[in-house]
Write a protein that holds these residues in place. Structure first.
Motif, PDB file in Angstrom:
ATOM      1  N   ILE A 212       2.260  12.062  -8.899  1.00  0.00           N
ATOM      2  CA  ILE A 212       2.341  12.323  -7.467  1.00  0.00           C
ATOM      3  C   ILE A 212       3.460  11.492  -6.840  1.00  0.00           C
ATOM      4  O   ILE A 212       4.174  11.959  -5.955  1.00  0.00           O
ATOM      5  N   PHE A 213       3.623  10.266  -7.315  1.00  0.00           N
ATOM      6  CA  PHE A 213       4.622   9.323  -6.799  1.00  0.00           C
ATOM      7  C   PHE A 213       4.950   8.361  -7.925  1.00  0.00           C
ATOM      8  O   PHE A 213       4.037   7.802  -8.529  1.00  0.00           O
ATOM      9  N   GLY A 214       6.249   8.157  -8.228  1.00  0.00           N
ATOM     10  CA  GLY A 214       6.493   7.163  -9.249  1.00  0.00           C
ATOM     11  C   GLY A 214       7.900   7.015  -9.754  1.00  0.00           C
ATOM     12  O   GLY A 214       8.765   7.865  -9.558  1.00  0.00           O
ATOM     13  N   ALA A 215       8.095   5.868 -10.410  1.00  0.00           N
ATOM     14  CA  ALA A 215       9.341   5.553 -11.102  1.00  0.00           C
ATOM     15  C   ALA A 215       9.039   4.584 -12.232  1.00  0.00           C
ATOM     16  O   ALA A 215       8.089   3.800 -12.164  1.00  0.00           O
ATOM     17  N   ARG A 216       9.868   4.685 -13.269  1.00  0.00           N
ATOM     18  CA  ARG A 216       9.751   3.777 -14.418  1.00  0.00           C
ATOM     19  C   ARG A 216      11.152   3.500 -14.935  1.00  0.00           C
ATOM     20  O   ARG A 216      11.948   4.414 -15.108  1.00  0.00           O
ATOM     21  N   GLU A 217      11.440   2.220 -15.167  1.00  0.00           N
ATOM     22  CA  GLU A 217      12.698   1.878 -15.818  1.00  0.00           C
ATOM     23  C   GLU A 217      12.405   1.676 -17.294  1.00  0.00           C
ATOM     24  O   GLU A 217      11.302   1.335 -17.672  1.00  0.00           O
TER      25      GLU A 217
ATOM     26  N   ALA B 123      -9.355  22.872  -2.125  1.00  0.00           N
ATOM     27  CA  ALA B 123      -9.285  23.589  -0.849  1.00  0.00           C
ATOM     28  C   ALA B 123      -8.610  22.799   0.270  1.00  0.00           C
ATOM     29  O   ALA B 123      -7.918  23.371   1.107  1.00  0.00           O
ATOM     30  N   ASP B 124      -8.814  21.492   0.317  1.00  0.00           N
ATOM     31  CA  ASP B 124      -8.323  20.692   1.425  1.00  0.00           C
ATOM     32  C   ASP B 124      -7.483  19.523   0.934  1.00  0.00           C
ATOM     33  O   ASP B 124      -7.580  19.110  -0.227  1.00  0.00           O
ATOM     34  N   PHE B 125      -6.694  18.952   1.843  1.00  0.00           N
ATOM     35  CA  PHE B 125      -5.960  17.733   1.535  1.00  0.00           C
ATOM     36  C   PHE B 125      -6.933  16.556   1.455  1.00  0.00           C
ATOM     37  O   PHE B 125      -7.919  16.495   2.196  1.00  0.00           O
ATOM     38  N   HIS B 126      -6.628  15.608   0.566  1.00  0.00           N
ATOM     39  CA  HIS B 126      -7.410  14.378   0.401  1.00  0.00           C
ATOM     40  C   HIS B 126      -6.468  13.186   0.502  1.00  0.00           C
ATOM     41  O   HIS B 126      -5.326  13.241   0.045  1.00  0.00           O
ATOM     42  N   HIS B 127      -6.968  12.107   1.093  1.00  0.00           N
ATOM     43  CA  HIS B 127      -6.174  10.909   1.310  1.00  0.00           C
ATOM     44  C   HIS B 127      -6.290   9.989   0.092  1.00  0.00           C
ATOM     45  O   HIS B 127      -7.373   9.561  -0.262  1.00  0.00           O
ATOM     46  N   MET B 128      -5.156   9.694  -0.546  1.00  0.00           N
ATOM     47  CA  MET B 128      -5.111   8.796  -1.698  1.00  0.00           C
ATOM     48  C   MET B 128      -4.303   7.562  -1.339  1.00  0.00           C
ATOM     49  O   MET B 128      -3.238   7.665  -0.734  1.00  0.00           O
ATOM     50  N   VAL B 129      -4.823   6.411  -1.730  1.00  0.00           N
ATOM     51  CA  VAL B 129      -4.137   5.139  -1.479  1.00  0.00           C
ATOM     52  C   VAL B 129      -4.112   4.321  -2.757  1.00  0.00           C
ATOM     53  O   VAL B 129      -5.111   4.218  -3.465  1.00  0.00           O
TER      54      VAL B 129
ATOM     55  N   ILE C 204       0.859  -1.179   0.000  1.00  0.00           N
ATOM     56  CA  ILE C 204       0.000   0.000   0.000  1.00  0.00           C
ATOM     57  C   ILE C 204       0.893   1.226   0.000  1.00  0.00           C
ATOM     58  O   ILE C 204       1.881   1.282   0.746  1.00  0.00           O
ATOM     59  N   ILE C 205       0.557   2.204  -0.831  1.00  0.00           N
ATOM     60  CA  ILE C 205       1.169   3.521  -0.772  1.00  0.00           C
ATOM     61  C   ILE C 205       0.062   4.473  -0.359  1.00  0.00           C
ATOM     62  O   ILE C 205      -0.978   4.558  -1.016  1.00  0.00           O
ATOM     63  N   SER C 206       0.274   5.161   0.750  1.00  0.00           N
ATOM     64  CA  SER C 206      -0.716   6.072   1.323  1.00  0.00           C
ATOM     65  C   SER C 206      -0.112   7.471   1.354  1.00  0.00           C
ATOM     66  O   SER C 206       1.030   7.646   1.778  1.00  0.00           O
ATOM     67  N   LEU C 207      -0.863   8.463   0.876  1.00  0.00           N
ATOM     68  CA  LEU C 207      -0.398   9.848   0.934  1.00  0.00           C
ATOM     69  C   LEU C 207      -1.583  10.795   0.895  1.00  0.00           C
ATOM     70  O   LEU C 207      -2.704  10.423   0.577  1.00  0.00           O
TER      71      LEU C 207
END
Length: 182
Positions: free
Chosen positions: A38-43, A87-93, A20-23
């Motif tokens: 938002i978060f990532g990598a690719r080879e 307007a506000d932060f939201h939790h993404m998983v 799980i990646i939570s942010l």
């Protein structure tokens, strides 16, 4: 912008299992017009392995997982944000399970697009290999080059390895959301 930060040097041990990646995110524009990582990598080798969390240009959330040349995109069926500043932060998983990638927003599992349904049943997860590239927060590490920059706030990034040991994933994600950004 071009602000981003690197994460763990070896994500392979995480990417080869369930995780799980939570942010928490607060986009500068809910419908940015272009995709922002938002978060990532690719080879860029033969397998083109990747782990990526995106805000799409139309306001949808998308997550990619690819191992050994096989994988998929999970994308929300509909936009999750309106145009303009959020307007506000939201939790993404992002939850990468045995055969599916799921996306959660504010504790709720999102309905996925019919052709971007998160099916990773053909991925050979034991062969996941980012070839030394490390995921970035706020951009994608594209084989050593930062690109697809995210415009907005990111907070409380957490990675949970071996999510199969966490019990009910829906309940775990809801508890993370209810805990807040602390």
């Amino acid at each position: 912008g071009t602000n981003h930060v690197g994460t763990v040097n070896d994500f392979n041990a995480v990417g080869q299992g369930e995780f799980i990646i939570s942010l928490w995110i607060k986009p500068d524009d809910g419908i940015p017009g272009g995709s922002e990582c938002i978060f990532g990598a690719r080879e860029s080798g033969a397998g083109n392995d990747r782990i990526q969390m995106y805000l799409g240009g139309t306001g949808v959330l998308a997550c990619w997982y690819k191992a050994d040349g096989n994988g998929t995109t999970a994308q929300t069926l509909s936009p999750v944000f309106s145009d303009g500043a959020v307007a506000d932060f939201h939790h993404m998983v992002m939850h990468v399970g045995t055969t599916l990638v799921d996306i959660y927003l504010d504790g709720v599992k999102q309905t996925l697009h019919g052709t971007s349904d998160g099916d990773i049943s053909t991925a050979i997860k034991a062969n996941f290999d980012l070839a030394g590239y490390k995921p970035y927060i706020g951009a994608r590490d594209d084989a050593g080059t930062a690109d697809d920059f995210y415009e907005g706030g990111v907070d409380a990034v957490r990675i949970y390895k071996d999510s199969n040991k966490l019990g009910d994933i829906d309940a775990f994600v809801l508890a993370l959301y209810n805990k807040g950004r602390s």
